[in-house]
Design a protein around this motif. Structure first.
Motif, short mmCIF file in Angstrom:
data_model
loop_
_atom_site.label_atom_id
_atom_site.label_comp_id
_atom_site.label_asym_id
_atom_site.label_seq_id
_atom_site.Cartn_x
_atom_site.Cartn_y
_atom_site.Cartn_z
N ALA A 89 0.82 -1.21 0.00
CA ALA A 89 0.00 0.00 0.00
C ALA A 89 0.85 1.26 0.00
O ALA A 89 0.53 2.24 -0.68
N LEU A 90 1.96 1.26 0.74
CA LEU A 90 2.83 2.43 0.80
C LEU A 90 3.78 2.50 -0.38
O LEU A 90 4.37 3.55 -0.65
N ALA A 91 3.93 1.40 -1.12
CA ALA A 91 4.98 1.32 -2.14
C ALA A 91 4.60 1.98 -3.45
O ALA A 91 5.49 2.29 -4.25
N PHE A 92 3.31 2.21 -3.71
CA PHE A 92 2.91 2.69 -5.02
C PHE A 92 3.02 4.21 -5.17
O PHE A 92 3.04 4.70 -6.30
N GLY A 93 3.10 4.96 -4.10
CA GLY A 93 3.19 6.40 -4.23
C GLY A 93 3.86 7.07 -3.05
O GLY A 93 4.80 7.86 -3.20
N PHE A 94 3.38 6.76 -1.86
CA PHE A 94 3.87 7.44 -0.67
C PHE A 94 5.37 7.24 -0.46
O PHE A 94 6.13 8.21 -0.35
N MET A 95 5.83 6.00 -0.44
CA MET A 95 7.23 5.74 -0.12
C MET A 95 8.18 6.20 -1.23
O MET A 95 9.22 6.80 -0.93
N PRO A 96 7.91 5.96 -2.52
CA PRO A 96 8.80 6.50 -3.55
C PRO A 96 8.96 8.02 -3.45
O PRO A 96 10.04 8.55 -3.66
#
Length: 307
Positions: A102-109
């Protein structure tokens, strides 16, 4: 016979920079000091390294051979010195972070991009994975920071807990879109896309329907919130979606409404208890944790919009 490295460094700088003046400026020493280092090197090696022609130092053939031999060594030390400087200023090192999907698609990048903007020598190890595997990776030392869903099943992990409100996504043409808040009674018998029957959000949603005596109809199972949202866009039903996935989406083809009672997604940041965090790891958590906290809800603020 050993030769002090500073003499080699002075010799290298003179050839590389072309003049004693430029070499002295590069090394941050005076012209007499660099001339003295060169004289010491010639005495030690018993080699004539430069000829003076029209006021300029011209390397001898011996100097050319010697330069080729020491060039890699001197450049290597320069890289080491730069690495030390960068580490002292948190501009180098390796960021090792693994997150749930869930965090990998936008928030974390986005967070990683901001963090690395002024750290040009920073290397990044970033993976998305299921929560159990993330915990194994952090325990084993493969990643320094893990962000995953509860529960934590591995020993030896330091934990920071957060709770995020999920919102109900509906196809854009759904008649239920007229409601500002959706409830199990309003959604009685409405098709749902869920994150597997054992997932905490699915389990809590099912319990909410049961408590109100409403029929919980499952149309589809999937393993990612993003998959569920894409199925909503295709008109297959409703889904509860986390705020990170919604933030990284273009918000087209569906509407989002609050669901009551609130269904929470529990996220935890884990690090290894028996290994100290690197300076890079601490700096990254100092950036990310407050931003996650700003999106999270607590008992006193369940009605706050997480988007």
């Amino acid at each position: 016979m050993s030769t002090p490295f500073r003499q080699f460094q002075a010799f290298h700088a003179i050839i590389q920079r072309g003049t004693v003046t430029a070499a002295a400026e590069h090394l941050g020493i005076s012209q007499p000091a660099i001339s003295n280092l060169l004289a010491q090197l010639e005495r030690r090696t018993k080699l004539k390294l430069f000829e003076r022609t029209r006021g300029r130092l011209v390397p001898t053939p011996e100097a050319t051979v010697l330069f080729d031999e020491i060039d890699t060594v001197v450049r290597g030390l320069d890289h080491v010195n730069q690495a030390v400087f960068d580490l002292q200023n948190q501009k180098a090192g390796q960021l090792q972070v693994a997150t749930n999907h869930a965090l990998a698609f936008g928030f974390m990048p986005s967070e990683i991009a901001e963090f690395s903007k002024d750290r040009k020598n920073l290397t990044i190890a970033f993976q998305s994975q299921y929560s159990g595997k993330i915990q194994e990776w952090v325990t084993a030392g493969l990643f320094e920071i893990g962000i995953c869903e509860m529960p934590v099943r591995q020993e030896g992990l330091t934990q920071q807990h957060f709770h995020f409100e999920t919102l109900c996504a509906l196809p854009a043409d759904s008649d239920l879109a007229r409601h500002e808040t959706l409830t199990p009674r309003l959604l009685d018998g409405y098709p749902f896309i869920v994150m597997g029957t054992d997932h905490m959000v699915s389990r809590r949603l099912r319990e909410a329907f049961h408590s109100e005596g409403a029929r919980f109809r499952i149309r589809s199972h999937t393993d990612l919130f993003l998959n569920a949202l894409n199925l909503v866009k295709q008109g297959l039903g409703a889904a509860l979606i986390d705020p990170f996935t919604l933030r990284s989406d273009d918000r087209s083809g569906y509407v989002v409404r609050r669901f009551e009672p609130s269904i929470l997604l529990d996220i935890v940041v884990v690090t290894a208890t028996d290994r100290p965090l690197s300076a890079i790891g601490r700096q990254f958590l100092d950036q990310v944790v407050p931003r996650m906290a700003a999106m999270a809800v607590d008992d006193a603020a369940r009605s706050r919009d997480p988007l």
